[in-house]
Scaffold this motif. Sequence first.
Motif, PDB file in Angstrom:
ATOM      1  N   ASN A 276      17.632 -41.262 -38.851  1.00  0.00           N
ATOM      2  CA  ASN A 276      18.592 -40.880 -39.891  1.00  0.00           C
ATOM      3  C   ASN A 276      18.084 -41.238 -41.283  1.00  0.00           C
ATOM      4  O   ASN A 276      18.283 -40.500 -42.250  1.00  0.00           O
ATOM      5  CB  ASN A 276      19.933 -41.585 -39.659  1.00  0.00           C
ATOM      6  N   PHE A 277      17.440 -42.404 -41.386  1.00  0.00           N
ATOM      7  CA  PHE A 277      16.961 -42.845 -42.692  1.00  0.00           C
ATOM      8  C   PHE A 277      15.760 -42.016 -43.156  1.00  0.00           C
ATOM      9  O   PHE A 277      15.512 -41.897 -44.353  1.00  0.00           O
ATOM     10  CB  PHE A 277      16.633 -44.337 -42.655  1.00  0.00           C
ATOM     11  N   GLY A 278      15.039 -41.439 -42.195  1.00  0.00           N
ATOM     12  CA  GLY A 278      13.987 -40.504 -42.574  1.00  0.00           C
ATOM     13  C   GLY A 278      14.574 -39.282 -43.252  1.00  0.00           C
ATOM     14  O   GLY A 278      14.022 -38.772 -44.243  1.00  0.00           O
ATOM     15  N   SER A 279      15.714 -38.810 -42.752  1.00  0.00           N
ATOM     16  CA  SER A 279      16.361 -37.664 -43.396  1.00  0.00           C
ATOM     17  C   SER A 279      16.908 -38.041 -44.767  1.00  0.00           C
ATOM     18  O   SER A 279      16.930 -37.216 -45.691  1.00  0.00           O
ATOM     19  CB  SER A 279      17.485 -37.114 -42.509  1.00  0.00           C
ATOM     20  N   VAL A 280      17.345 -39.298 -44.933  1.00  0.00           N
ATOM     21  CA  VAL A 280      17.823 -39.759 -46.237  1.00  0.00           C
ATOM     22  C   VAL A 280      16.682 -39.731 -47.255  1.00  0.00           C
ATOM     23  O   VAL A 280      16.867 -39.284 -48.399  1.00  0.00           O
ATOM     24  CB  VAL A 280      18.415 -41.177 -46.141  1.00  0.00           C
ATOM     25  N   VAL A 281      15.501 -40.187 -46.858  1.00  0.00           N
ATOM     26  CA  VAL A 281      14.345 -40.161 -47.760  1.00  0.00           C
ATOM     27  C   VAL A 281      14.058 -38.726 -48.191  1.00  0.00           C
ATOM     28  O   VAL A 281      13.809 -38.447 -49.373  1.00  0.00           O
ATOM     29  CB  VAL A 281      13.106 -40.775 -47.082  1.00  0.00           C
ATOM     30  N   CYS A 282      14.105 -37.791 -47.247  1.00  0.00           N
ATOM     31  CA  CYS A 282      13.882 -36.388 -47.583  1.00  0.00           C
ATOM     32  C   CYS A 282      14.954 -35.881 -48.541  1.00  0.00           C
ATOM     33  O   CYS A 282      14.665 -35.093 -49.452  1.00  0.00           O
ATOM     34  CB  CYS A 282      13.885 -35.531 -46.315  1.00  0.00           C
ATOM     35  N   ALA A 283      16.189 -36.325 -48.348  1.00  0.00           N
ATOM     36  CA  ALA A 283      17.309 -35.820 -49.142  1.00  0.00           C
ATOM     37  C   ALA A 283      17.329 -36.349 -50.568  1.00  0.00           C
ATOM     38  O   ALA A 283      17.766 -35.655 -51.484  1.00  0.00           O
ATOM     39  CB  ALA A 283      18.633 -36.152 -48.446  1.00  0.00           C
ATOM     40  N   ILE A 284      16.880 -37.575 -50.770  1.00  0.00           N
ATOM     41  CA  ILE A 284      16.950 -38.148 -52.127  1.00  0.00           C
ATOM     42  C   ILE A 284      15.606 -38.120 -52.838  1.00  0.00           C
ATOM     43  O   ILE A 284      15.555 -38.248 -54.062  1.00  0.00           O
ATOM     44  CB  ILE A 284      17.510 -39.583 -52.109  1.00  0.00           C
ATOM     45  N   GLY A 285      14.518 -37.953 -52.098  1.00  0.00           N
ATOM     46  CA  GLY A 285      13.193 -37.911 -52.721  1.00  0.00           C
ATOM     47  C   GLY A 285      12.565 -39.287 -52.837  1.00  0.00           C
ATOM     48  O   GLY A 285      13.265 -40.302 -52.977  1.00  0.00           O
ATOM     49  N   LEU A 286      11.229 -39.310 -52.784  1.00  0.00           N
ATOM     50  CA  LEU A 286      10.515 -40.586 -52.867  1.00  0.00           C
ATOM     51  C   LEU A 286      10.710 -41.272 -54.211  1.00  0.00           C
ATOM     52  O   LEU A 286      10.655 -42.499 -54.310  1.00  0.00           O
ATOM     53  CB  LEU A 286       9.022 -40.365 -52.608  1.00  0.00           C
ATOM     54  N   GLY A 287      10.942 -40.496 -55.261  1.00  0.00           N
ATOM     55  CA  GLY A 287      11.195 -41.102 -56.565  1.00  0.00           C
ATOM     56  C   GLY A 287      12.449 -41.950 -56.553  1.00  0.00           C
ATOM     57  O   GLY A 287      12.478 -43.056 -57.118  1.00  0.00           O
ATOM     58  N   SER A 288      13.480 -41.473 -55.891  1.00  0.00           N
ATOM     59  CA  SER A 288      14.719 -42.241 -55.790  1.00  0.00           C
ATOM     60  C   SER A 288      14.563 -43.409 -54.825  1.00  0.00           C
ATOM     61  O   SER A 288      15.172 -44.463 -55.009  1.00  0.00           O
ATOM     62  CB  SER A 288      15.868 -41.329 -55.353  1.00  0.00           C
ATOM     63  N   VAL A 289      13.751 -43.225 -53.783  1.00  0.00           N
ATOM     64  CA  VAL A 289      13.459 -44.344 -52.885  1.00  0.00           C
ATOM     65  C   VAL A 289      12.755 -45.454 -53.664  1.00  0.00           C
ATOM     66  O   VAL A 289      13.055 -46.641 -53.487  1.00  0.00           O
ATOM     67  CB  VAL A 289      12.584 -43.877 -51.697  1.00  0.00           C
TER      68      VAL A 289
END
Length: 465
Positions: free
Chosen positions: A365-378
């Motif tokens: 699920n957290f992999g999909s969150v990274v995709c959804a917010i972008g690495l810049g936001s991560v």
Amino acid sequence: MGADDGVSMVDEMTATTHRRAFVAAGVGVVLVVAAFVVPHLDLGIVTPLINATPERFRDFAGTAPIFGWWNAHVGWGTAPAIVIGAAAVLWGQSVARQLPWRALPWVSWATACAWAFSLAMVDGWQRGFAGRLTARHEYLRQVPTVTDIPEALQTFSRRILDYQPDSWITHVSGHPPGALLSFVWLDRIGLGGGAWAGLLCLLVGSSAAAAIVVAIRALADETTARMAAPFVAVAPTAIWIAVSADGYFAGVAAWGIALLALAVRSSTRWSPLVATGAGLLLGWGIFLNYGLALMALPAVAVLLTAVDWRAALRALVPAALAALVVVAVFAAAGFWWFDGYTLVQQRYWQGIALDRPFQYWSWGNFGSVVCAIGLGSVAGIGCVFDRAAIRLRSGLHLVVLGALAAVVFADLSMLSKAETERIWLPFTIWLTASAALLPPRSQRWWLAVNVVGALLINHLILTNW
């Protein structure tokens, strides 16, 4: 302390921020790679779908952790999306700094709307926009069957469980009645069909960009809000905001939090009225999506930013009373939220959830969150865990931590396995603002990473939502 010591300290703080950002982004990359690769390693129950034929696996988990299908494609939305993304990277920061404040939320909204619509049009008008909400499991298929709204509310809970002659279709059964009612009312005023429903989701969902900018100015300061604006305006979350009902839910919840932030940080005579508006929106939100009860965590984070407990109470009391009014209206109409929530958990386990192992989705699920917010936001999230800022009750830090906590609780509930790039939009849109905590000189590059990531996902995967 000499001037050199001051400069040295600033340089050290910047270096620390850079390190945190790159470590967080590195973790994000590893998580995404693992989430995409593990499903194809035949690791038993550490897989996105069990008890599945190759065809079913391809249809429901072929691009896990994202729900969709591998399909490199372009569309007439490709060129506008690239232009909007490039413009945001090249000029977004300077425009956000120079615009009059009153114009900034509107420009953020307009940009977010154009960006989301362009990304949707990569898949074409029918597949990408007008037809999304007319699929067999979507709300619009149920709208013609609602001929008596009071009766629909009174019998709503009875029809949640599956395998009954009059069971609600999947998305209707999985949400409180406010979601279905929104599309029924839209149809009743003459705006029926997939295009109008998609437009509602697009306009309300993209308005979250303006809500977040307004909230950050209230909770932090105007400079921080201006730095966040480009990131929330062209966030990768737009891929799922344009034509999913969860985009509409996210917009409603975002404005509820924004109004609460304005009420908490203001001492004018209008504050109780603003707090009441926040309560009505957040109260309506939990009748759109059961999961929006977790918006209580960002709301508590906002209350913690109050200058003292009196200011917090001045906002909390009218907001809570207004939310309870919404609950009372639905109860009087025949729907009790807790009954629906209990039954929807049973309905959840009647479906594909049984074949989606938590051993994969607990972290996938957290992999999909990274995709959804972008690495810049991560990378920005890596800067949120700042003890000094948290002790000082920094508004942006606290509200992002509140949204993160909501994501964690949603994950641990085991009621969100897969499709979280869409389902968690009300929480993840707040995470995109964390990039405002990055060193200003690096923000353009991180924004570029977000934009490129969104374009790649949207053009390589035909997303289901």
